[in-house]
Design an enzyme around this catalytic site. Sequence first.
Site, PDB file in Angstrom:
ATOM      1  N   CYS A 149     -18.875   5.633  48.294  1.00 61.52           N
ATOM      2  CA  CYS A 149     -18.151   6.247  47.178  1.00 61.52           C
ATOM      3  C   CYS A 149     -18.553   7.717  47.052  1.00 61.52           C
ATOM      4  CB  CYS A 149     -18.468   5.472  45.897  1.00 61.52           C
ATOM      5  SG  CYS A 149     -17.843   6.237  44.393  1.00 61.52           S
ATOM      6  N   CYS A 152     -19.380   8.899  43.505  1.00 64.42           N
ATOM      7  CA  CYS A 152     -20.653   8.371  43.006  1.00 64.42           C
ATOM      8  C   CYS A 152     -21.844   9.061  43.669  1.00 64.42           C
ATOM      9  CB  CYS A 152     -20.762   6.869  43.306  1.00 64.42           C
ATOM     10  SG  CYS A 152     -19.278   5.945  42.952  1.00 64.42           S
ATOM     11  N   ASP A 153     -21.789   9.254  44.968  1.00 60.40           N
ATOM     12  CA  ASP A 153     -22.991   9.657  45.712  1.00 60.40           C
ATOM     13  C   ASP A 153     -22.912  11.034  46.365  1.00 60.40           C
ATOM     14  OD1 ASP A 153     -24.158   7.275  45.050  1.00 60.40           O
ATOM     15  OD2 ASP A 153     -23.498   6.244  46.849  1.00 60.40           O
TER      16      ASP A 153
HETATM   17  C1  LIG Z   1     -22.718   1.679  46.045  1.00 54.53           C
HETATM   18  C2  LIG Z   1     -21.817   1.936  44.855  1.00 54.53           C
HETATM   19  C3  LIG Z   1     -22.088   2.998  44.038  1.00 54.53           C
HETATM   20  C4  LIG Z   1     -21.251   3.246  42.929  1.00 54.53           C
HETATM   21  N1  LIG Z   1     -21.561   4.289  42.114  1.00 54.53           N
HETATM   22  C5  LIG Z   1     -20.792   4.524  41.019  1.00 54.53           C
HETATM   23  C6  LIG Z   1     -21.118   5.593  40.131  1.00 54.53           C
HETATM   24  O1  LIG Z   1     -22.107   6.314  40.319  1.00 54.53           O
HETATM   25  N2  LIG Z   1     -20.300   5.798  39.067  1.00 54.53           N
HETATM   26  C7  LIG Z   1     -19.191   5.017  38.822  1.00 54.53           C
HETATM   27  O2  LIG Z   1     -18.500   5.251  37.830  1.00 54.53           O
HETATM   28  N3  LIG Z   1     -18.875   3.984  39.650  1.00 54.53           N
HETATM   29  C8  LIG Z   1     -19.647   3.725  40.736  1.00 54.53           C
HETATM   30  N4  LIG Z   1     -19.319   2.701  41.577  1.00 54.53           N
HETATM   31  C9  LIG Z   1     -18.121   1.888  41.263  1.00 54.53           C
HETATM   32  C10 LIG Z   1     -18.411   0.874  40.126  1.00 54.53           C
HETATM   33  O3  LIG Z   1     -19.614   0.197  40.381  1.00 54.53           O
HETATM   34  C11 LIG Z   1     -17.252  -0.106  40.015  1.00 54.53           C
HETATM   35  O4  LIG Z   1     -16.076   0.609  39.727  1.00 54.53           O
HETATM   36  C12 LIG Z   1     -17.494  -1.140  38.906  1.00 54.53           C
HETATM   37  O5  LIG Z   1     -18.677  -1.856  39.123  1.00 54.53           O
HETATM   38  C13 LIG Z   1     -16.318  -2.125  38.832  1.00 54.53           C
HETATM   39  O6  LIG Z   1     -16.623  -3.103  37.891  1.00 54.53           O
HETATM   40  P1  LIG Z   1     -15.877  -4.523  37.888  1.00 54.53           P
HETATM   41  O7  LIG Z   1     -16.472  -5.285  36.754  1.00 54.53           O
HETATM   42  O8  LIG Z   1     -14.421  -4.333  37.895  1.00 54.53           O
HETATM   43  O9  LIG Z   1     -16.229  -5.219  39.277  1.00 54.53           O
HETATM   44  P2  LIG Z   1     -17.618  -5.557  40.004  1.00 54.53           P
HETATM   45  O10 LIG Z   1     -18.671  -4.599  39.618  1.00 54.53           O
HETATM   46  O11 LIG Z   1     -17.246  -5.672  41.446  1.00 54.53           O
HETATM   47  O12 LIG Z   1     -18.022  -6.994  39.429  1.00 54.53           O
HETATM   48  C14 LIG Z   1     -17.310  -8.164  39.776  1.00 54.53           C
HETATM   49  C15 LIG Z   1     -18.192  -9.377  39.503  1.00 54.53           C
HETATM   50  O13 LIG Z   1     -17.430 -10.568  39.659  1.00 54.53           O
HETATM   51  C16 LIG Z   1     -18.238 -11.570  40.271  1.00 54.53           C
HETATM   52  N5  LIG Z   1     -17.353 -12.542  40.904  1.00 54.53           N
HETATM   53  C17 LIG Z   1     -16.461 -12.322  41.913  1.00 54.53           C
HETATM   54  N6  LIG Z   1     -15.803 -13.470  42.219  1.00 54.53           N
HETATM   55  C18 LIG Z   1     -16.291 -14.432  41.372  1.00 54.53           C
HETATM   56  C19 LIG Z   1     -16.019 -15.827  41.218  1.00 54.53           C
HETATM   57  N7  LIG Z   1     -15.100 -16.456  41.970  1.00 54.53           N
HETATM   58  N8  LIG Z   1     -16.698 -16.533  40.285  1.00 54.53           N
HETATM   59  C20 LIG Z   1     -17.655 -15.912  39.517  1.00 54.53           C
HETATM   60  N9  LIG Z   1     -17.963 -14.582  39.638  1.00 54.53           N
HETATM   61  C21 LIG Z   1     -17.285 -13.858  40.557  1.00 54.53           C
HETATM   62  C22 LIG Z   1     -19.084 -10.759  41.253  1.00 54.53           C
HETATM   63  O14 LIG Z   1     -20.269 -11.472  41.631  1.00 54.53           O
HETATM   64  C23 LIG Z   1     -19.381  -9.501  40.448  1.00 54.53           C
HETATM   65  O15 LIG Z   1     -20.566  -9.622  39.697  1.00 54.53           O
HETATM   66  C24 LIG Z   1     -20.127   2.408  42.677  1.00 54.53           C
HETATM   67  C25 LIG Z   1     -19.857   1.332  43.520  1.00 54.53           C
HETATM   68  C26 LIG Z   1     -20.708   1.084  44.598  1.00 54.53           C
HETATM   69  C27 LIG Z   1     -20.424  -0.089  45.510  1.00 54.53           C
END
Ligand SMILES: Cc1cc2nc3c(=O)[nH]c(=O)nc-3n(C[C@H](O)[C@H](O)[C@H](O)COP(=O)(O)OP(=O)(O)OC[C@H]3O[C@@H](n4cnc5c(N)ncnc54)[C@H](O)[C@@H]3O)c2cc1C
Length: 321
Positions: A149, A152-153
Amino acid sequence: MLDFTLGGSRPTVDLSQVFDVVIIGGGPSGLTAAMYSGRYMLKTLLIEKMVVCGGQLATINSVENYPGFTKPVSGSHLAKEMENQAVKMGVQILQSQVDSVNFVNEIKKLTTPQGVVRTRAVVISTGVQPQTLDVPGEKKYMNKGVAYCATCDGHLYIDKTIAVVGGGNTALEETITLTKYAKKIFLIHRRKEFRADKIIQEKVKAIPKVELILNTVVKEIDFSNEEKKNILVSTKGQQKTFAVDGIFIFVGILPNSKLFRDTLKLEDGFVVTDKDMKTNIEGVFAAGDVRSKDLRQLTTAVGDGAISAFSVKNYLTNGNI
Ligand SMILES: Cc1cc2nc3c(=O)[nH]c(=O)nc-3n(C[C@H](O)[C@H](O)[C@H](O)COP(=O)(O)OP(=O)(O)OC[C@H]3O[C@@H](n4cnc5c(N)ncnc54)[C@H](O)[C@@H]3O)c2cc1C
């Protein structure tokens, strides 16, 4: 009555009841949807398959663009605080994986290894995972030189030399973003031409600090020596190393939407919603990265989560929104 002990020190959840809303996924969007649902006094269950909540957030070493934190905050700390806040609002958390869903009737059914969970509304917050290269070193140096990303980084690589891998729109757009930070970028693509739109390609080709390395695949990432980080690549069978400070991989992201492919409207695998986070099925909402949208960040994930809970409340109160 079915009683199950949750992971860690979490209390037991009684799965014989019908919940007002069940949130699938405990990342930032799911935790926010849960916290808001709790505040709306809805009987709320969040199901997270991992032992800890937080999703991608839990893997981020240092978050620098989340409002309210002038100093970098660790992702796992922020995630734990989000979880605590949701629990404080009366949200129950079940550590389990949703294996299948049945959205046919008004009471929706979610199957987990612990049993069937019944609910009047569902928020899908299952997020995404970056597609990896699956080469030696990638996993080991994830967040320690291997990134997915630019927003992010990117700031970690001011005046540094980096490699970017990929050939689509995202890879080239992220390369442009990274030119603000890095002094030199090797843009590595396995084919002889990029897949990205021509207009973006032209922009990238005009940037002197970007060197195009085509017909080339990354074979190994070796960042074991802090002073001499290398990536090993192969161009038409010829092996070569590049000394870089970091590598950004943009070869696609995979939405965690397999469970819904027979029931929900998807776009390239992402769940289609309207502005209220409503999917094509009554009582089923989606929030966060799993949704079809342009910017996948913490701020947009938590925004989606709040809107989805508001829509759930309206749906349960009025029957529609
Ligand atoms: C390395 C990295 C660095 C990042 N840095 C930044 C940053 O600095 N700033 C920023 O704004 N964004 C950053 N992001 C992006 C940010 O983390 C995401 O946009 C955010 O986490 C999305 O949130 P979410 O809840 O939609 O999904 P996710 O964070 O992907 O969470 C989804 C959850 O659902 C669970 N899940 C999936 N399927 C199932 C199932 N069938 N049953 C039960 N549980 C399930 C997973 O285990 C997970 O915990 C970064 C992403 C990464 C990978």
